[in-house]
Scaffold this motif. Structure first.
Motif, PDB file in Angstrom:
ATOM      1  N   ARG A 454      -6.951  -5.046  -3.881  1.00  0.00           N
ATOM      2  CA  ARG A 454      -5.766  -4.510  -3.198  1.00  0.00           C
ATOM      3  C   ARG A 454      -5.526  -5.210  -1.873  1.00  0.00           C
ATOM      4  O   ARG A 454      -4.398  -5.285  -1.418  1.00  0.00           O
ATOM      5  N   PRO A 458      -1.546  -7.516  -2.255  1.00  0.00           N
ATOM      6  CA  PRO A 458      -0.944  -6.216  -1.906  1.00  0.00           C
ATOM      7  C   PRO A 458       0.295  -5.884  -2.749  1.00  0.00           C
ATOM      8  O   PRO A 458       0.420  -4.737  -3.210  1.00  0.00           O
ATOM      9  N   TYR A 461      -0.746  -4.905  -6.121  1.00  0.00           N
ATOM     10  CA  TYR A 461      -1.438  -3.616  -6.090  1.00  0.00           C
ATOM     11  C   TYR A 461      -0.446  -2.467  -6.027  1.00  0.00           C
ATOM     12  O   TYR A 461      -0.506  -1.518  -6.823  1.00  0.00           O
ATOM     13  N   TRP A 462       0.477  -2.511  -5.106  1.00  0.00           N
ATOM     14  CA  TRP A 462       1.365  -1.358  -4.937  1.00  0.00           C
ATOM     15  C   TRP A 462       2.264  -1.177  -6.143  1.00  0.00           C
ATOM     16  O   TRP A 462       2.503  -0.051  -6.592  1.00  0.00           O
ATOM     17  N   THR A 463       2.775  -2.291  -6.696  1.00  0.00           N
ATOM     18  CA  THR A 463       3.624  -2.142  -7.890  1.00  0.00           C
ATOM     19  C   THR A 463       2.793  -1.628  -9.060  1.00  0.00           C
ATOM     20  O   THR A 463       3.245  -0.782  -9.833  1.00  0.00           O
ATOM     21  N   LEU A 465       0.215   0.241  -8.910  1.00  0.00           N
ATOM     22  CA  LEU A 465      -0.051   1.655  -8.675  1.00  0.00           C
ATOM     23  C   LEU A 465       1.143   2.496  -9.127  1.00  0.00           C
ATOM     24  O   LEU A 465       0.974   3.547  -9.761  1.00  0.00           O
ATOM     25  N   ILE A 466       2.341   2.004  -8.828  1.00  0.00           N
ATOM     26  CA  ILE A 466       3.534   2.747  -9.260  1.00  0.00           C
ATOM     27  C   ILE A 466       3.592   2.811 -10.775  1.00  0.00           C
ATOM     28  O   ILE A 466       3.843   3.864 -11.373  1.00  0.00           O
TER      29      ILE A 466
END
Lengths: 765, 401, 104
Positions: A454, A458, A461-463, A465-466
């Protein structure tokens, strides 16, 4: 705006042009040029879909049938009364599929330009991708089962070509890839066999394959809801008038089926025997279901899909997650009139879908390969859709199809980004340490080799996670809405109609949903959380913008995609975005679509179960475990180790198939080859009977007949000609004037012949 | 007269041909041939092939024979060697015998055969229809039941159509109607260009047969005019150039109503035209100023009146112009045929000419550049090439072989 | 139409006479140039017949054929004379009996 309808052939033609350009000029265009052509073709198709959408909204959702230029008399056998035109059907269902296919497809094309950078067969990849779009759009836009079948086989071909795209990778991996491609192709043949039979029986029964004839509107049920199944004409038209408006002449299959079901007592004659129409529909739908289990990877034919992950990741995202594998669901939703008519089939469909969902979710928990996890997740989610079709929730199935396309494409592209990043890190490390690192086998797809990404990646990671939250069904992400609708519809089938398959399906699906949340948490934890477990992971780097931009777009869609079909009675959001928009849209083409309601208790329970599963996952895969991952904690724990081993071994499906189908089949083939073909046909029939007889006959013909008779006769003729020529040769003097005299003589001869009647008259003859 | 000329010129042609044959000097032969060609050009003239005659003189007698003379002089071959010990002594009697047989055969064919027996009429008649019927917007015209003009508007003429000779009934119908309005009889003869002009009113129609003359004229400033009188108010009219009843040139004199004049030859140019009533009182009925008369055309003028709604009349002058028909054998007719029906053979001939040009260049190219004699050099190789092949080279080559 | 004063038959007869004279020239003369001239004479004889028939039938086709024959004759003369010139360079003769290459 109605003129936009006529653009629909372009949706197939534009990608076809793109692929032809790349096929013939790809070598000279360079990566950038190839990428622009391929993405441009995909974008063009997407724009056409949007225009068709606008046209539909503008004309009040009036479906249109458009002929393909030049090909409208595609298959025409007048003597047999067979006429299957190449027609496109623009209605809400097909446009939904077009929008998904071209929209997600465009993003994945864009992503693939970055992902395939530096590949030696870069143009060929995009030729295949555009070819896939051509066939997929043929599949969803056709107005008859034959066009759907053409597209169906075409996407199967593209799938085969793209799974085996890296068939020449060194170290046995190329063999694995091509084996996976063959497996996908052969397993799909089994399903296609069912589909072909189903289509043929449909043709025999109805005399046509058109869904609806041009200018024919679907006959609608009176009120929406499974309990009101008697088909009557559109509710706002009075009954008497409606009968006058009933379409005359030959009908498309669905309306014909409607009328026959309404009349009742119709029988279908198959020559040797006849069957009631209802039983025929059961047979047809079961065969269609066999086709769907192949293409949409359901039990028992799902085994090809996990292996298909051997293809490049954009392929996995586009073909094996977002679009092609949903063809089976589309086909069943398209044939909802058939499926709705058969309770037996609905029962089988529900059970197969729910069982597949649960089983694939279970296997996903025991996989190490980042893409295999997602593959089993896809199988599981397709199970949700199939189960939804089984319980008659066609709109919910389509809804889940759309949202799943968003978040599963997102997850696959994210995993591709991760793999790309880890490979990059691996190369980086290998460079720093010299060559010996290259010798060690390193699998960039194994999640044991990752961890802590992560910080390095980044955006990914965030996408990701979504995507994970959407897949797990956490409110308000897209997956929540569609999954909740399926669960509720399944439960309602049990509670309101007292059907066993409703209850069983609900329980299976609920457990599958919990599994989903758990294995996604496991995957995110192993990939992104904790600390890097290898040097490659520690040196991984974020991917280029061509790859991250599609991720961000898909992430946004995964967040808001669910708002397109908010159920009745949901507070706040319902009034903001409108209530069940997608269902009312689909109702114009899917006769049995019905809107889902909202059950606060069930939704809360589902969300709480998902959150609990996520929490449990985080407890199991905590930071301490992640730091030194030797064994999976489930494997290490004696209470769950057996279950993990089962999941890790994929429940021995492949072994089962090999032992009971593949090996016996191979042995039988060997026996036939040795005994029947070689020993009997070759040694006995060909060698002994045919060759031997022929040889003896020719021996007779050669000596006395050919040499004795024919040769001598021709030699005699030759001699005679030579002797005559020796005399005639003297005429050929070489002096032009003698030739001229001969010409004159000849001319006079001709004149004589012409004037012969005159001369005879003169001489009194 | 013509026959006498034919016999004289034919005799010249035969004599020159024989002289060409027996002449000892090639230049003399060529000159006799030129004379012979001139005779043939003369025959072309007699056969109404004026254009061919000119081409015969310029191309054949001019260009081609000059080429012959050029080659004869270039090669210095004008003195022909006498025929010493002929190689084929039987050739002369054989050739003469065959020639006599040929002549006898042709004579037979001419005497007993069909040569010249049938002949088709040259130049078919041409017909067209003109609508000048007052109060009738469109008419159909039939010739013995065959349509020649359909839905013909007022003041318009149909195109000239070739027709078979013979006697016909013309029938005039209002457009699309079943009942005929008027009929007339007409004889169509060779070379005529007939305009069936419908005059009068719907109640009292009249069909006038106007025989135009569309042959070319000798004068390049003149045109032929045929006038049809459709003025009902007076008995006869005069058509004059200008406006003055006395000083003007009278083009057509004393033409009764419903009649067509004979074609008259008038000078072209821009002029005023007036129509006067003929008789004691010469009243000017109509004037049309600044009319352009294009030379080398055939004009059909129709003077008539047309009723207005308020019972007054409009003077109407229809001038229908046609190009003169090309004459048989003239350059125009040949050119028209050549570029219409014979365009493909024309192209093929052009290709043949191109090939001939290239062929001429290739055959004579060697004359300009000295010839290379490779063949000779290889036939007599220099000494070093004639030396025996070295053993190692021989073995290598045998291995490779 | 009144019959023409000179009948077509007479033209055809004259054409035949000229044609056979040309033929005799081809057969009996040995000079290549003279043979060529005789061929031209034959072509002209044929042209004369064509023009006569054109008048008889009242169509222009015969005359057009004459036109084409003239054109082709011009091409033929150009090539033929070029050939004669080329042969003259090697054989130093225009006698066609010198052209034979066959050995007995």
């Amino acid at each position: 705006m109605e003129n936009f309808y006529n653009l629909v052939p372009l949706i197939v033609i534009i990608p076809a042009i793109g692929l032809l350009i790349n096929l013939f000029a790809g070598k000279y265009l360079g990566e950038k040029g190839v990428g622009i052509v391929a993405v441009g073709a995909s974008t063009g198709a997407f724009l056409v879909s949007v225009l068709l959408w606008i046209a539909l909204v503008d004309t009040g959702f009036e479906a249109a049938v458009v002929n393909m230029p030049l090909l409208d008399g595609w298959i025409r056998i007048p003597s047999a009364g067979v006429e299957i035109p190449w027609q496109f059907r623009v209605d809400t269902l097909s446009v939904t599929m077009m929008l998904v296919v071209t929209g997600v497809g465009t993003l994945i094309h864009l992503y693939a330009v970055g992902y395939m950078h530096g590949d030696e067969r870069f143009p060929r990849f995009f030729v295949y991708m555009n070819l896939f779009l051509v066939f997929m759009l043929t599949l969803v836009s056709g107005n008859n089962f034959l066009m759907m079948f053409v597209g169906w086989e075409g996407v199967g071909l593209c799938s085969y070509l793209l799974i085996g795209f890296w068939f020449d990778k060194p170290g046995g991996e190329g063999w694995r890839n091509s084996d996976a491609a063959r497996k996908a192709f052969i397993v799909n043949r089994v399903g296609d066999f069912g589909l072909v039979l189903g289509v043929l029986i449909t043709f025999w029964t109805f005399g046509t394959l058109d869904y609806y004839r041009p200018h024919e509107e679907p006959l609608h049920v009176a009120a929406h809801g499974a309990e009101e199944s008697a088909p009557v004409f559109a509710p706002d038209v009075p009954e008497a008038e409606a009968v006058e408006h009933a379409p005359s002449g030959p009908l498309g299959v669905f309306n014909q089926a409607h009328l026959w079901l309404e009349e009742g007592g119709h029988r279908v004659d198959f020559g040797l025997f006849s069957m009631s129409f209802e039983a025929t529909l059961t047979v047809i739908t079961l065969l269609f279901l066999l086709g769907a289990t192949g293409k949409s990877a359901q039990i028992p034919l799902f085994v090809w899909l996990p292996d298909a992950m051997a293809g490049p990741t954009p392929v996995s995202a586009l073909i094996h997650a977002a679009t092609m594998v949903t063809a089976g669901v589309y086909m069943m939703v398209r044939s909802n009139v058939f499926f709705h008519a058969s309770d037996t089939t609905s029962f089988v469909v529900t059970l197969i879908g729910a069982t597949t969902a649960l089983m694939a979710g279970f296997i996903a928990m025991g996989q190490w390969d980042i893409k295999k996890v997602l593959a089993y997740s896809t199988v599981s989610q397709l199970g949700f859709m199939v189960a939804a079709v089984g319980v008659g929730a066609y709109a919910a199935a389509m809804f889940h199809l759309v949202t799943h396309a968003f978040f599963k494409a997102l997850l696959f592209l994210g995993s591709g980004s991760v793999i790309h990043g880890v490979e990059h890190g691996h190369h980086h490390v290998a460079h720093a340490h010299g060559d010996e690192h290259h010798a060690e086998p390193f699998d960039p797809q194994d999640i044991r080799n990752m961890g802590g990404l992560r910080h390095r990646m980044p955006v990914t990671y965030w996408t990701y996670l979504i995507g994970m939250l959407a897949l797990a069904g956490v409110i308000p992400f897209a997956g929540f809405w569609s999954k909740d609708e399926i669960l509720l519809d399944t439960l309602k089938l049990g509670t309101e109609q007292g059907r066993l398959d409703g209850y069983v399906g609900f329980v299976l699906l609920l457990v599958a949903a919990v599994f989903t949340a758990f294995y996604m948490t496991r995957q995110v934890a192993l990939v992104f959380w904790g600390a890097p477990r290898t040097e490659a992971a520690a040196h991984a780097s974020e991917s280029s913008p061509t790859m991250t931009v599609p991720l961000v777009i898909l992430a946004v869609l995964s967040v808001i995609g669910g708002f397109m079909n908010i159920p009745d009675g949901f507070p706040v959001l319902g009034s903001l975005f409108g209530v069940h928009e997608l269902t009312s849209w689909l109702e114009h083409s899917v006769v049995y679509a019905h809107a889902g309601s909202f059950n606060f208790l069930l939704a809360t329970a589902a969300v709480l179960l998902a959150l609990a599963a996520i929490y449990a996952g985080r407890l199991v895969y905590n930071d301490r475990v992640l730091r030194t991952l030797r064994l999976d904690p489930l494997e290490a724990d004696p209470r769950t180790s057996r279950a993990f081993a089962l999941a890790n071994a994929k429940l021995y499906w492949d072994e089962f198939y090999f032992k009971y189908i593949v090996y016996p089949f191979r042995d039988a083939a060997h026996w036939l080859a040795d005994r029947l073909d070689w020993a009997f046909w070759h040694d006995f029939v060909h060698n002994e009977v045919i060759y031997g007889t022929f040889q003896r006959a020719t021996r007779v013909l050669t000596e006395p007949v050919d040499r004795g008779l024919i040769d001598r006769a021709f030699n005699a003729i030759g001699e005679a000609i030579r002797a005559a020529a020796a005399r005639l040769r003297t005429i050929q003097t070489g002096y032009v004037r003698t030739y001229a005299l001969s010409v004159l003589f000849g001319a006079l001869l001709v004149m004589f012949i012409i004037l012969l009647p005159v001369i005879r008259e003169l001489l009194g003859m | 007269m013509e026959l006498t000329l034919f016999i004289i010129v034919g005799a010249i042609a035969v004599v020159t041909a024989v002289m060409m044959l027996i002449s000892e000097n090639a230049v003399h032969s060529a000159l006799f041939l030129v004379l012979n060609f001139a005779c043939i050009a003369f025959f072309f003239l007699m056969l109404s092939g004026a254009f061919l005659a000119m081409v015969q003189i310029t191309v054949y007698a001019g260009a081609i024979m000059v080429l012959f003379l050029f080659v004869i002089m270039l090669l210095g071959a004008e003195r022909l060697r006498p025929e010493q010990n002929p190689r084929f002594p039987w050739m002369v009697p054989a050739a003469i015998a065959l020639a006599l047989i040929f002549l006898v055969t042709v004579s037979l064919a001419i005497i007993r055969g069909e040569v010249g027996a049938s002949s088709r009429q040259i130049e078919q008649p041409y017909v067209r229809a003109v609508n000048a019927v007052d109060q009738l917007e469109a008419v159909d015209v039939y010739l013995d039941g065959a349509l020649i003009a359909e839905n013909l508007a007022y003041g318009e003429a149909s195109a000239f159509t070739p027709w078979e000779r013979g006697r016909y009934d013309i029938t005039l119908y209002p457009a699309g109607a079943e009942e005929p309005l008027a009929t007339a009889k007409v004889d169509l003869n060779r070379g005529e260009a007939i305009s069936f002009t419908a005059l009068g009113t719907r109640a009292d129609p009249l069909l006038v047969v106007a025989d135009e003359d569309l042959r070319g004229t000798d004068r390049s400033d003149a045109l032929r005019v045929t006038v049809v009188n459709g003025v009902r108010s007076v008995e006869r009219i005069d058509v004059v150039r200008g406006t003055d009843p006395v000083a003007s040139e009278i083009l057509i004199d004393d033409l009764p109503y419903g009649a067509a004049s004979r074609p008259v030859l008038i000078t072209g140019g821009t002029t005023d035209l007036s129509v006067f009533s003929d008789g004691v009182r010469r009243d000017r009925l109509m004037t049309f100023s600044d009319r352009t008369l294009t030379p080398e055309q055939g004009h059909l003028w129709v003077f008539t009146t047309r009723a207005r709604p308020d019972n007054s009349f409009d003077n109407v002058f229809l001038s229908l112009e046609s190009n003169a028909l090309p004459s048989f054998g003239g350059p125009t007719s040949i050119g028209l045929t050549l570029f219409a029906r014979y365009i493909l053979p024309m192209q093929m001939v052009a290709v043949v000419l191109l090939v001939a040009m290239i062929g001429t260049i290739i055959f004579t190219r060697d004359m300009l550049a000295p010839r290379r004699v490779f063949v000779r050099r290889l036939a007599n190789p220099p000494a070093e090439l004639q030396a025996p092949i070295a053993p190692e080279a021989a073995s290598r080559s045998s291995l490779e072989g | 139409m009144e019959p023409p004063e000179v009948a077509t038959e007479l033209y055809v007869l004259l054409s035949a006479i000229l044609f056979i004279l040309g033929t005799l020239g081809v057969l009996l003369r040995r000079n290549a140039i003279l043979i060529f001239m005789s061929v031209e004479l034959m072509l002209n004889a044929a042209n004369l017949a064509l023009a006569a028939f054109a008048r008889q039938w009242g169509t222009l086709d015969g005359q057009l054929l004459v036109f084409f024959v003239m054109t082709i004759a011009a091409a033929e003369v150009a090539v033929g004379l070029a050939l004669i010139v080329a042969i003259f360079r090697t054989k130093k003769s225009t006698d066609i009996d010198d052209l034979h290459l066959f050995k007995n």
